[in-house]
Design an enzyme around this catalytic site. Sequence first.
Site, mmCIF file in Angstrom:
data_model
loop_
_atom_site.group_PDB
_atom_site.id
_atom_site.type_symbol
_atom_site.label_atom_id
_atom_site.label_comp_id
_atom_site.label_asym_id
_atom_site.label_seq_id
_atom_site.Cartn_x
_atom_site.Cartn_y
_atom_site.Cartn_z
ATOM 1 N N GLY A 1 -14.049 26.218 -26.458
ATOM 2 C CA GLY A 1 -12.634 26.574 -26.318
ATOM 3 C C GLY A 1 -12.535 27.964 -25.733
ATOM 4 N N LYS B 1 3.243 46.396 -26.607
ATOM 5 C CA LYS B 1 1.789 46.572 -26.551
ATOM 6 C C LYS B 1 1.446 48.005 -26.135
ATOM 7 C CE LYS B 1 -1.092 43.040 -25.050
ATOM 8 N NZ LYS B 1 -1.701 42.149 -24.064
ATOM 9 N N CYS C 1 -11.295 31.071 -21.460
ATOM 10 C CA CYS C 1 -11.934 30.959 -20.136
ATOM 11 C C CYS C 1 -12.457 29.565 -19.797
ATOM 12 C CB CYS C 1 -13.064 31.980 -20.026
ATOM 13 S SG CYS C 1 -12.451 33.668 -20.021
ATOM 14 N N LEU D 1 -17.529 39.802 -19.210
ATOM 15 C CA LEU D 1 -17.669 40.166 -20.624
ATOM 16 C C LEU D 1 -17.283 39.018 -21.556
ATOM 17 C CD1 LEU D 1 -14.575 40.705 -21.797
ATOM 18 C CD2 LEU D 1 -14.877 42.904 -20.675
#
Length: 434
Positions: A260, A35, A263, A153
């Site tokens: 879904g 990543k 979170c 966010l």
Amino acid sequence: MKLCMIGTGYVGLVSGVCFSDLGNQVICVDKDLAKINKLKNGIIPIYEPGLEELVKKNIKNKRLNFSNNLKESIKKSDIIFICVGTPTKRNSSNADLKQIYNVAKELSKSINKFKIIITKSTVPVTTGDTIENIISKKNSKKKFSVLSNPEFLREGEAIRDFIYPDRIVVGSNDTKSNKILKNLYSPLIAKGANYLNTSRRAAELIKYASNAFLATKITFINEIANLCEKTNINIDDISIGMGLDQRIGGRFLRAGPAYGGSCFPKDTKAITSTGDNFKTNLTVIKSVIKSNEDRSKLLLKRVYEILNNKIKNKKISFLGVTFKANTDDMRDSSSLKMIPALSKKGALIRYYDPTGFKKEFKKHKNVNYSDTIIKCLYKADLIIIHTEWNDFKSLDFKKLVKNKKIMIFDMRNLYSPKKMIKKNLKYFSVGRGL
Ligand SMILES: NC(=O)c1ccc[n+]([C@@H]2O[C@H](COP(=O)([O-])OP(=O)(O)OC[C@H]3O[C@@H](n4cnc5c(N)ncnc54)[C@H](O)[C@@H]3O)[C@@H](O)[C@H]2O)c1
């Protein structure tokens, strides 16, 4: 200011990039070397509108760096944000805090001068206390301060939400750190963001209570949609009529599939566990979890009814499989329940998603990815509109499907039933009568 984001996922990457865009020096750290290498080359590992441009701009301006060297990054920084995952523990409703405590242990070994340590990850009440205890085993409490600054966010809108948040919550009683944090956020406060300073535990709970409340709103309107189906009422009228009441508000009042994402499912479970741990039975949230689990089963039952229980060899095309539009996040998406169940019954499934192929369906029989909407819909027996991407909002089904009988189950109520009937399409939606 010199910042370090530990965990370069949806939250760490977006907030790190946005902080760098506000003029701070930011190192985004992740243990996932692949990543980090991608990011160093300007390749973004997640789908988030506007992120790529911002990453490239701030790499060029030398305010944004990526690293997998946690120790060095901590040493170079004054403010450390912990942004690692807090998934649900296996076979339990509790949040798994392994990643958080691993970071705390690493931090305790690398404190060379005063550090402000902040949990941006969603963590249960008292996690900040535990982090403080871990770090104080090796360091004087004068050398660090642990704060909570939960992130609100939304994926798909993350950059806008970061720059124009409804509120910034900072939980700490440490005057010096609070002042530094208020200064860090001052460009956003100047644009009108509310800044709320609370105790650390209150900040931790604000995040969970907010997510549980939003999940409750979705579940509530989904149940009202069930009643609308039985009483021949259009749920959209109810959503608008309720939402116009300023005490209620119209957002999160759209009927659709089970909620879904990364979170709501895990956070609703975790807050009920916290409640249980503190001998407080959070019955409302427990019933929301149960109702949401039933939701996918209920929509599947509707699919079976639409197909007269003849599922074998039926060509079913899914438009969108992520948990909502404008994200590539598959975590806890309701499609993960529906597609395998239909595949087990012998359906031939094709799916199209603007964010591409999903490895989650690889092991399921007769589930194939189509790289265009045209290929996905061709000769379908039933089309299921699962997410609300703009791409799906004005399709000419007759032209695309090339079937005499076209059946559509619009789980997001994107189309007008009247117009669809006029076009001779067999159209089903949610909460608007069968
Ligand atoms: N995704 C959202 O929309 C959202 C919104 C608000 C809050 N949150 C919360 O923020 C937290 C992070 O969520 P996310 O979606 O960004 O998670 P994510 O899984 O996308 O990213 C977490 C990252 O942390 C890295 N990581 C784990 N341990 C590490 C370590 N020891 N050192 C360095 N890197 C490490 C992982 O490799 C991963 O890249 C969670 O608590 C979540 O509940 C998420």
